[in-house]
Design a protein around this motif. Structure first.
Motif, PDB file in Angstrom:
ATOM      1  N   THR A  12      64.673  74.001  79.473  1.00  0.00           N
ATOM      2  CA  THR A  12      64.220  73.558  80.797  1.00  0.00           C
ATOM      3  C   THR A  12      62.694  73.578  80.884  1.00  0.00           C
ATOM      4  OG1 THR A  12      66.260  74.424  81.708  1.00  0.00           O
ATOM      5  CG2 THR A  12      64.507  73.940  83.279  1.00  0.00           C
ATOM      6  N   PHE A  15      61.194  70.896  78.173  1.00  0.00           N
ATOM      7  CA  PHE A  15      61.315  69.488  78.578  1.00  0.00           C
ATOM      8  C   PHE A  15      60.489  69.195  79.832  1.00  0.00           C
ATOM      9  CE2 PHE A  15      65.127  69.339  75.806  1.00  0.00           C
ATOM     10  CZ  PHE A  15      64.706  68.281  75.025  1.00  0.00           C
ATOM     11  N   SER A  16      60.325  70.198  80.684  1.00  0.00           N
ATOM     12  CA  SER A  16      59.471  69.973  81.865  1.00  0.00           C
ATOM     13  C   SER A  16      58.048  69.684  81.422  1.00  0.00           C
ATOM     14  CB  SER A  16      59.474  71.210  82.766  1.00  0.00           C
ATOM     15  OG  SER A  16      60.761  71.442  83.223  1.00  0.00           O
ATOM     16  N   LEU A  19      57.941  66.198  79.868  1.00  0.00           N
ATOM     17  CA  LEU A  19      58.046  65.150  80.895  1.00  0.00           C
ATOM     18  C   LEU A  19      56.728  65.028  81.666  1.00  0.00           C
ATOM     19  CD1 LEU A  19      61.644  65.892  82.263  1.00  0.00           C
ATOM     20  CD2 LEU A  19      60.951  63.868  80.987  1.00  0.00           C
ATOM     21  N   LEU A  58      58.353  58.480  77.766  1.00  0.00           N
ATOM     22  CA  LEU A  58      59.363  59.093  78.645  1.00  0.00           C
ATOM     23  C   LEU A  58      60.777  58.814  78.127  1.00  0.00           C
ATOM     24  CD1 LEU A  58      59.795  60.593  81.376  1.00  0.00           C
ATOM     25  CD2 LEU A  58      59.965  58.362  82.444  1.00  0.00           C
ATOM     26  N   VAL A  62      63.551  61.621  77.272  1.00  0.00           N
ATOM     27  CA  VAL A  62      64.828  61.763  77.993  1.00  0.00           C
ATOM     28  C   VAL A  62      66.044  61.573  77.073  1.00  0.00           C
ATOM     29  CG1 VAL A  62      63.939  61.198  80.295  1.00  0.00           C
ATOM     30  CG2 VAL A  62      64.888  59.384  78.892  1.00  0.00           C
ATOM     31  N   GLN A  65      66.283  64.868  75.495  1.00  0.00           N
ATOM     32  CA  GLN A  65      66.708  65.809  76.556  1.00  0.00           C
ATOM     33  C   GLN A  65      68.213  65.692  76.813  1.00  0.00           C
ATOM     34  OE1 GLN A  65      64.532  65.291  80.277  1.00  0.00           O
ATOM     35  NE2 GLN A  65      66.251  66.084  81.438  1.00  0.00           N
ATOM     36  N   ALA A  66      68.692  64.436  76.934  1.00  0.00           N
ATOM     37  CA  ALA A  66      70.116  64.225  77.213  1.00  0.00           C
ATOM     38  C   ALA A  66      70.967  64.778  76.074  1.00  0.00           C
ATOM     39  CB  ALA A  66      70.389  62.740  77.411  1.00  0.00           C
ATOM     40  N   THR A  69      70.670  68.789  75.944  1.00  0.00           N
ATOM     41  CA  THR A  69      71.288  69.481  77.089  1.00  0.00           C
ATOM     42  C   THR A  69      72.809  69.251  77.117  1.00  0.00           C
ATOM     43  OG1 THR A  69      70.497  67.666  78.487  1.00  0.00           O
ATOM     44  CG2 THR A  69      69.272  69.713  78.598  1.00  0.00           C
ATOM     45  N   ASN A  70      73.252  68.111  76.584  1.00  0.00           N
ATOM     46  CA  ASN A  70      74.710  67.919  76.433  1.00  0.00           C
ATOM     47  C   ASN A  70      75.284  68.931  75.443  1.00  0.00           C
ATOM     48  OD1 ASN A  70      75.088  65.840  78.234  1.00  0.00           O
ATOM     49  ND2 ASN A  70      74.798  64.225  76.727  1.00  0.00           N
TER      50      ASN A  70
ATOM     51  N   PRO B  94      64.657  62.295  85.687  1.00  0.00           N
ATOM     52  CA  PRO B  94      64.760  63.255  84.566  1.00  0.00           C
ATOM     53  C   PRO B  94      64.498  64.698  85.001  1.00  0.00           C
ATOM     54  CG  PRO B  94      63.566  61.307  83.854  1.00  0.00           C
ATOM     55  CD  PRO B  94      63.785  61.156  85.332  1.00  0.00           C
ATOM     56  N   LEU B  95      63.514  64.917  85.888  1.00  0.00           N
ATOM     57  CA  LEU B  95      63.227  66.287  86.325  1.00  0.00           C
ATOM     58  C   LEU B  95      64.319  66.821  87.246  1.00  0.00           C
ATOM     59  CD1 LEU B  95      59.354  66.272  86.908  1.00  0.00           C
ATOM     60  CD2 LEU B  95      60.607  67.689  85.293  1.00  0.00           C
ATOM     61  N   THR B  97      67.461  65.913  87.208  1.00  0.00           N
ATOM     62  CA  THR B  97      68.630  66.183  86.364  1.00  0.00           C
ATOM     63  C   THR B  97      68.456  67.510  85.634  1.00  0.00           C
ATOM     64  OG1 THR B  97      68.812  63.806  86.036  1.00  0.00           O
ATOM     65  CG2 THR B  97      70.123  65.181  84.575  1.00  0.00           C
ATOM     66  N   LEU B  98      67.248  67.720  85.107  1.00  0.00           N
ATOM     67  CA  LEU B  98      66.971  68.922  84.317  1.00  0.00           C
ATOM     68  C   LEU B  98      67.032  70.188  85.169  1.00  0.00           C
ATOM     69  CD1 LEU B  98      65.985  69.840  81.476  1.00  0.00           C
ATOM     70  CD2 LEU B  98      63.646  69.628  82.326  1.00  0.00           C
ATOM     71  N   TRP B  99      66.411  70.140  86.363  1.00  0.00           N
ATOM     72  CA  TRP B  99      66.228  71.366  87.140  1.00  0.00           C
ATOM     73  C   TRP B  99      67.395  71.682  88.076  1.00  0.00           C
ATOM     74  CZ3 TRP B  99      62.779  75.311  86.804  1.00  0.00           C
ATOM     75  CH2 TRP B  99      61.711  75.120  85.917  1.00  0.00           C
ATOM     76  N   ARG B 275      73.587  62.411  82.612  1.00  0.00           N
ATOM     77  CA  ARG B 275      72.429  62.383  81.702  1.00  0.00           C
ATOM     78  C   ARG B 275      72.277  60.998  81.065  1.00  0.00           C
ATOM     79  NH1 ARG B 275      74.597  67.733  80.158  1.00  0.00           N
ATOM     80  NH2 ARG B 275      73.463  69.211  81.449  1.00  0.00           N
TER      81      ARG B 275
END
Lengths: 88, 550
Positions: A12, A15-16, A19, A58, A62, A65-66, A69-70, B94-95, B97-99, B275
């Protein structure tokens, strides 16, 4: 505390940061004026890099990220399954 | 150079295209709404929307009439700094979804306020619901006015008639379709607006002599030397570090507090689908946003190289003007239909959020035992009521509400985002902290805006008007108040005894997907102190003078 939880926290935060770097790369040119006006592919650097990072950069972040996180969700499910089995 | 006022010469084709698009919107709304079997389905589309349709819908809900009109006008005025302001909007989904998007989807939330209610209690949720309805009304109002102005131009009728007719048409298809109709319509509207924006832009670039016309979003480097010769300051950054940094609390964190964006994630089939939708969102949002910068660039290029001066009042019509100059009338008509679709997709999402906030977060909490059928009727009424209020305000809108759509982002960032983010990720966040943060930071944000007390502002000019300076102070202030008040009140047993703190903590574990509770997760006191310390640093930095100009 299990490693999956720690991974969730790091993903988290990580990736923040990534991003924010994609969407706010203009900040770098504001902080370091010397980087401006270098022509890249015909555009000034302070224009092309933020525009490119705000879309292509971006997209790359993402997608990763997808995917990660999956995988993390699956790991949490696996931890849940293990603890349920132990409980039984 | 004499400025020319632009008028639409032949509206007939535009009327045909817009009428045809409305017929399609109504059909999609009616057809897809048949799948809704309960009020939950009505608000969440049965949590059954696939990744591609949801990604299109997310992008469409976010891209408003501003994509066709406001953004290009502001690029003409502010040039590149405005492009920077817009780029970061792509981070929203994206943020979110993440947070908190996927945890709230797991919880089964209708709106972010639903989570606030479960996590912090009813009174805190009422505070946030009031702020959210205000934000959504401000957002919808701007779109309603924009659509009415396009109708006024197209049909040659006066503004009031255009507003009432246009508004009624919009409210009708949203109420009929519910979230199913809104979602599939938004997906269709995204395709329509994307095609209507990008392909005619390629033709415009070709006519202007651009060799990269086949991919307008990025290939216009060959026009840059001519631009630099005629408008040497086009790529100048103009403003100081604080100006660019304040985009983060105001618009990036602000967008994270917008309920209509979060609600799109709750309609997903699954977390993986949510996602996947985020990836599609980034693609569609990126391509259209990048094309918007090209359109703004082309507008400035057109003015500079053709010797045509566009009247300042027509800056927001630059997309239409370029199409009327370089493309056939039917293309212009198609672009107008695309612009209307862009406005509609956003208003639909705003009205759905207002309807859900009123029916699910206010009425259902006061009268929890109402039947599903009654709740459906309340849902229709809430959407219609929200729409009517937006139309009535738009008849004679206060100047403050018209210029403050961007300011509303900051308000969402101050009153909503910190509560949800900390609520999802920090068990020690409690009801006292959340209520204090929303009230103290929210009221401070309103007080330091130039609209209430013009003499009490953090910075003057544009940063104050659009809320950038207020958000730079108040977003960290909100995090600071929330963490400090929570840390203190958690150590006062009499106060802790008055709230279901253990139940709140268990909710945090469950929405992250953990079946077995572990008190150590998301419960670090050090993390709270770090958040408070970083927030305090930014509060002090925001108050210090200077840094806004280069």
């Amino acid at each position: 505390m299990n490693s999956t939880y720690k991974k969730e926290i790091w993903y988290t935060l990580g990736f923040s940061v990534l991003l924010l770097m994609c969407g706010h790369s203009g900040l770098i040119f504001s902080a370091f004026p010397g980087l401006r006006d270098v022509m890249i592919l015909g555009f000034p650097s302070q224009y092309l890099i933020p525009v490119g990072m705000g879309w292509i950069g971006l997209m790359v972040v993402v997608v990763v990220q997808a995917k990660l996180t999956n995988q993390l969700d699956d790991e949490i499910e696996a931890v849940n399954a293990t603890s349920t089995t132990k409980g039984e | 150079m004499e400025e020319q006022k632009w008028v639409l010469e032949n509206p007939t084709l535009g009327i045909i295209f817009v009428a045809a698009s409305f017929i399609i919107f109504y059909f999609i709304g009616w057809y897809s709404a048949r799948a809704a079997k309960s009020s939950t389905d009505y608000w969440t589309a049965g949590r059954n929307i696939g990744a591609l349709a949801n990604g299109l819908g997310m992008a469409s809900s976010y891209m408003s009439l501003a994509t066709f009109m406001g953004v290009t006008a502001l690029i003409l005025k502010l040039k590149v700094p405005f492009v920077y302001m817009w780029i970061q909007f792509g981070l929203s989904i994206p943020l979110i979804t993440l947070w908190y998007g996927t945890p709230l989807r797991r919880m089964g939330a209708f709106t972010p306020a639903h989570f606030v209610r479960e996590r912090y209690g009813l009174s805190t949720s009422y505070v946030t619901v009031i702020f959210m309805i205000l934000i959504m009304l401000m957002y919808a109002l701007g779109q309603m006015i924009g659509v009415a102005k396009v109708f006024e131009m197209l049909f040659g009728i006066n503004y009031t008639v255009a507003l009432i007719c246009g508004g009624a048409l919009i409210v009708g298809y949203v109420a009929i379709g519910g979230m199913y109709g809104t979602s599939y319509n938004a997906a269709f509207q995204m395709v329509l607006m994307g095609v209507a924006f990008i392909i005619p832009l390629g033709a415009i670039m070709k006519a202007m002599g651009g060799t990269g016309w086949y991919f307008p979003p990025l290939l216009y480097a060959d026009m840059v030397p001519a631009m630099l010769e005629k408008v040497p300051d086009f790529f100048d950054m103009k403003y100081g570090f604080k100006w660019y940094f304040s985009l983060i609390p105001c618009f990036t964190i602000g967008a994270m507090g917008l309920p209509h964006l979060g609600m799109r994630i709750y309609t997903s089939k699954s977390l993986k689908s949510a996602r996947g939708a985020m990836v599609w969102f980034s693609f569609f949002c990126g391509i259209v946003f990048s094309a918007t910068y090209t359109m703004g660039f082309s507008g400035v290029f057109f003015q500079a190289t053709s010797g045509t001066a566009i009247a300042a009042s027509d800056y927001d019509k630059i997309t239409l003007i370029l199409n009327s100059v370089y493309n056939a009338p039917w293309v212009l008509a198609f672009v107008i239909a695309g612009a209307i679709a862009a406005g509609l997709s956003t208003i639909s999402a705003n009205l759905m959020a207002i309807g859900a906030l009123i029916s699910q977060d206010i009425i259902a909490t006061i009268r929890p035992n109402l039947s599903d059928k009654t709740m459906q009727v309340i849902g229709y009424s809430a959407i219609t009521g929200g729409g009517i209020i937006a139309i009535l305000i738009a008849l004679n809108p206060p100047t403050f509400l018209v210029v403050s759509i961007l300011w509303a982002f900051g308000l969402a960032g101050v009153t909503m985002a910190p509560l949800v983010i900390m609520g999802v990720w920090w068990k020690q966040a409690n009801r006292y902290g959340a209520s204090s943060a929303a009230l103290v930071a929210g009221l401070t944000y309103i007080a330091v805006s130039p609209y209430l007390f013009p003499n009490i502002t953090i910075a003057g000019g544009l940063p104050a008007k659009v809320g950038m300076s207020g958000a730079l102070l108040c977003v960290p202030l909100s995090f600071l108040v929330l963490t400090i008040v929570s840390l203190i009140t958690n150590r006062i047993p009499a106060l802790v005894a008055r709230i279901p703190h253990e139940q709140d903590k268990r909710l945090v574990d469950s929405i992250h997907g953990w079946k077995e509770y572990d008190d150590e997760r998301y419960n670090s006191t050090s993390a709270g102190i770090i958040v408070a310390a970083v927030s305090l640093f930014f509060v002090i930095w925001a108050i210090l003078p200077g840094g806004w100009t280069a």
